[in-house]
Design a protein around this motif. Structure first.
Motif, PDB file in Angstrom:
ATOM      1  N   ASP A   1       0.832  -1.211   0.000  1.00 29.97           N
ATOM      2  CA  ASP A   1       0.000   0.000   0.000  1.00 29.97           C
ATOM      3  C   ASP A   1       0.862   1.255   0.000  1.00 29.97           C
ATOM      4  O   ASP A   1       0.522   2.260  -0.626  1.00 29.97           O
ATOM      5  CB  ASP A   1      -0.927   0.000   1.219  1.00 29.97           C
ATOM      6  N   VAL A   2       2.005   1.175   0.734  1.00 31.56           N
ATOM      7  CA  VAL A   2       2.907   2.319   0.822  1.00 31.56           C
ATOM      8  C   VAL A   2       4.305   1.851   0.460  1.00 31.56           C
ATOM      9  O   VAL A   2       4.791   0.843   0.980  1.00 31.56           O
ATOM     10  CB  VAL A   2       2.905   2.921   2.247  1.00 31.56           C
ATOM     11  N   LEU A   3       4.954   2.567  -0.437  1.00 29.98           N
ATOM     12  CA  LEU A   3       6.286   2.183  -0.885  1.00 29.98           C
ATOM     13  C   LEU A   3       7.337   2.491   0.173  1.00 29.98           C
ATOM     14  O   LEU A   3       7.272   3.532   0.834  1.00 29.98           O
ATOM     15  CB  LEU A   3       6.644   2.928  -2.169  1.00 29.98           C
TER      16      LEU A   3
ATOM     17  N   TYR B   1       9.081  -3.703  -5.785  1.00 26.82           N
ATOM     18  CA  TYR B   1       7.775  -3.354  -5.223  1.00 26.82           C
ATOM     19  C   TYR B   1       6.824  -2.845  -6.303  1.00 26.82           C
ATOM     20  O   TYR B   1       7.235  -2.419  -7.382  1.00 26.82           O
ATOM     21  CB  TYR B   1       7.928  -2.269  -4.150  1.00 26.82           C
ATOM     22  N   ARG B   2       5.536  -2.890  -5.931  1.00 24.44           N
ATOM     23  CA  ARG B   2       4.490  -2.286  -6.753  1.00 24.44           C
ATOM     24  C   ARG B   2       3.386  -1.833  -5.809  1.00 24.44           C
ATOM     25  O   ARG B   2       3.009  -2.558  -4.876  1.00 24.44           O
ATOM     26  CB  ARG B   2       3.930  -3.280  -7.760  1.00 24.44           C
ATOM     27  N   VAL B   3       2.855  -0.649  -6.072  1.00 19.37           N
ATOM     28  CA  VAL B   3       1.730  -0.148  -5.276  1.00 19.37           C
ATOM     29  C   VAL B   3       0.469  -0.873  -5.722  1.00 19.37           C
ATOM     30  O   VAL B   3       0.226  -1.050  -6.921  1.00 19.37           O
ATOM     31  CB  VAL B   3       1.577   1.377  -5.450  1.00 19.37           C
ATOM     32  N   LYS B   4      -0.314  -1.305  -4.786  1.00 13.66           N
ATOM     33  CA  LYS B   4      -1.548  -2.026  -5.085  1.00 13.66           C
ATOM     34  C   LYS B   4      -2.426  -1.205  -6.034  1.00 13.66           C
ATOM     35  O   LYS B   4      -2.606  -0.001  -5.851  1.00 13.66           O
ATOM     36  CB  LYS B   4      -2.313  -2.297  -3.786  1.00 13.66           C
TER      37      LYS B   4
END
Length: 616
Positions: free
Chosen positions: A441-443, A477-480
């Motif tokens: 949700d948060v990088l 990473y990837r933000v939802k």
């Protein structure tokens, strides 16, 4: 009552010939009166029935089996049997009488009447066109009278002495064809090539002749103008392929296609009748559904394997349910894809050899062709690819040039889809770099999109992509809710850790090399081009640089091996002209033309040690 003297039937003559000789010996007449005298209706002789054979055996004392072996017996209308071999009228010589004039001369020397001449059994068969004893073509005479059907040699060929000799001398001289030998050997009970022996004698002979017809006389010769010599030539040529069965027949068919496509320039999209001509017509349109043998299925399968045949076509009696092959034209018509676009795509896929193919070379597997069509329909042009995969235009170009995304066609094409990428390939690529992605949700701090991370880590896009595909990065990473290429974020610091290299393994660029050697970059490039300094193939971050790359060890080897004239000047403290003149007097030449290298270079081993003591 038994006729005397007993006259045995000769193993090379027909029953009709033997009966003719009986008539000559016992009555001095021709055949017909003799037959009526012994109670045989003359027309029954044409049938060669067991009743006729039995009656002749009864009045002569001959063995019925010996007589039957020499008799062509009628089974039904236009169907015959000889020694267990079944065939139709076309296998026999037809409405003509054949003979070897030289054989008749031999008969005349042994007998006192032309009526004692023997009609040889082999002369009745169509594939037999050459005398194996005298090596000349048989002489044919058409029926002119009802009695000619009895094949009485002395009646049909009344010539004797010199006139008969003239006929023999006028015949073409040639060896017996392999096909004729096969036919006569088979009738004698000998085995031959398996494919031919596996079918009726007439079928194998006819298949050989029709193959040879196409090979020797082209696709569509005028059959009614074919002579006995022409058919003999065709039989010779075709038998050499038919004797090898399906493999040989397919080879012959391939040669017919090659000539049609590449010599006669028959269009590649032409149907099988245009390409195969008489062979196709014979097998596809045979009169009265006459049996043609296993060659029909071989030709049918060959056509399906090497030509486009539309589904629903009735090919040689059987409907085609699915095309096995396509050409550019047929697949373009089926799919609606422009021929030029399709041709380029097929060439890129390796299904056709180039973009200007014709004939058989333009043929390809139907399923593979449809796969290419599906990919074309599934393609995204390079113009729309950034939006489709959420990437910058620069990154798209980099991914294509790096080989991670492959164009469906050559970019040089003018076709509309020339710069398209398959959607399936795009998704496969995105999956390959997303396998370690953590959706959050948060990088966390310190992660960046790939295009920015490469700049901070001072590496290339290619290097980061390879790390992702190998699963070498942990911080991915990837933000939802976000998707695509730019949604993937990586840690530049982690990336840097993968590129701490041994200085000895890091190539030096031409600029660095030039400074270390005290020369210029163009000189370094020329030294590398001449092979005087070993360079390595650019890779990784240097791919975009048009520069020489040299390992430190190679540079040291060059410095130990060679020395510039201007470098000698500094080392010796003597004007370079003085050094150059002294070396020239000693016959010491530069390692290469200075005009080419743009510098004067010597081997250190060639420099005399006394030069370093100031002795010139």
């Amino acid at each position: 009552m038994t006729l005397t003297p007993f006259i045995p039937i000769n193993p090379d003559e027909t029953l009709m010939s033997w009966a003719t000789r009986l008539a000559a010996v016992h009555t001095g007449e021709t055949l017909v009166p003799f037959l009526r005298d012994i109670g045989i209706e003359p027309s029954e002789m044409f049938i060669g029935s067991d009743a006729v054979i039995g009656r002749l055996a009864e009045v002569t004392g001959a063995d019925p089996d010996d007589l039957r072996r020499q008799t062509i017996q009628t089974l039904e209308w236009r169907r015959y049997d000889l020694r267990g071999e079944r065939f139709e009228t076309e296998f026999m010589a037809g409405a003509s009488v054949s003979c070897c004039p030289a054989c008749l001369l031999d008969d005349d020397e042994a007998g006192q009447s032309v009526l004692l001449r023997r009609g040889r059994l082999a002369w009745r068969l169509r594939p037999v066109r050459t005398c194996p004893i005298h090596g000349i073509a048989l002489l044919d005479r058409p029926y002119v009278d009802w009695s000619d059907r009895f094949h009485q040699m002395g009646v049909v060929f009344p010539e004797a002495g010199l006139p008969l000799r003239a006929l023999a001398d006028a015949q073409v001289r040639r060896d017996v064809s392999p096909l004729q030998t096969y036919v006569t050997d088979r009738l004698d009970g000998k085995t031959g090539p398996a494919w031919l022996d596996g079918q009726g004698i007439e079928l194998g002979a006819r298949a050989s002749e029709m193959l040879g017809l196409a090979l020797e006389f082209g696709r569509k010769p005028h059959l009614r103008k074919m002579t006995a010599d022409d058919w003999d030539r065709a039989g010779r040529a075709g038998f050499e392929f038919a004797r090898r069965g399906e493999e040989g027949i397919r080879e012959a068919l391939g040669e017919v296609q090659r000539r049609a496509w590449f010599e006669e320039r028959i269009p590649g999209q032409s149907g099988p009748q245009m390409v195969f001509g008489r062979i196709y017509q014979w097998l596809n349109f045979s009169k009265n559904r006459k049996e043609v043998g296993p060659i029909r299925d071989i030709v049918r399968q060959h056509i399906l394997d090497t030509m486009y045949v539309a589904p629903g076509t009735v090919l040689m009696g059987t409907e085609v349910t699915a095309a096995r092959k396509h050409n550019v034209g047929s697949l373009s018509k089926l799919s609606g894809v422009h021929p030029k676009t399709l041709r380029n795509a097929l060439a890129l896929a390796g299904l056709i050899s180039d973009r200007s193919v014709i004939g058989g070379e333009a043929l390809f597997d139907a399923e593979e062709g449809l796969r290419v069509v599906d990919e074309l329909a599934d393609g995204v042009t390079q113009l729309h690819l950034p939006a489709y995969m959420n990437a910058s235009r620069g990154q798209v170009v980099s991914l294509i040039e790096g080989g991670f995304l492959k164009r469906m066609m050559d970019v040089g094409s003018s076709a509309r889809a020339s710069a398209s990428i398959s959607k399936r390939e795009v998704h496969a690529f995105l999956d390959s770099i997303s396998r370690d992605v953590q959706v959050v949700d948060v990088l966390p701090a310190g992660v960046w999109p790939i295009n920015q991370a490469t700049q901070k880590a001072r590496v290339t896009t290619d290097e980061v992509i390879r790390l992702l595909q190998k699963g070498a990065l942990r911080n991915v990473y990837r933000v939802k809710g976000e998707e695509g290429y730019l949604s993937i974020l990586v840690d530049p610091e982690e990336i840097k850790g993968h590129f701490v290299l041994d200085p000895e393994t890091v190539p030096l660029g031409s600029c660095v090399i030039a400074k270390k050697l005290g020369t210029t970059q163009p000189v370094v490039n020329k030294l590398a081009a001449a092979g005087l300094i070993s360079s390595v193939t650019p890779n990784g971050r240097s791919e975009a640089l048009k520069t020489v790359r040299v390992l430190p060890s190679s540079l040291r080897h060059f410095q130990d091996t060679y020395v510039f004239l201007m470098q000698l000047r500094q080392e010796l403290g003597v004007h370079h002209r003085t050094i150059n003149n002294a070396l020239r007097r000693l016959g010491i030449e530069p390692v290469a033309d200075p005009a080419v290298l743009k510098v004067t270079l010597f081997r250190r081993a060639d420099i005399p040690l006394e030069f370093y003591d100031g002795k010139f």
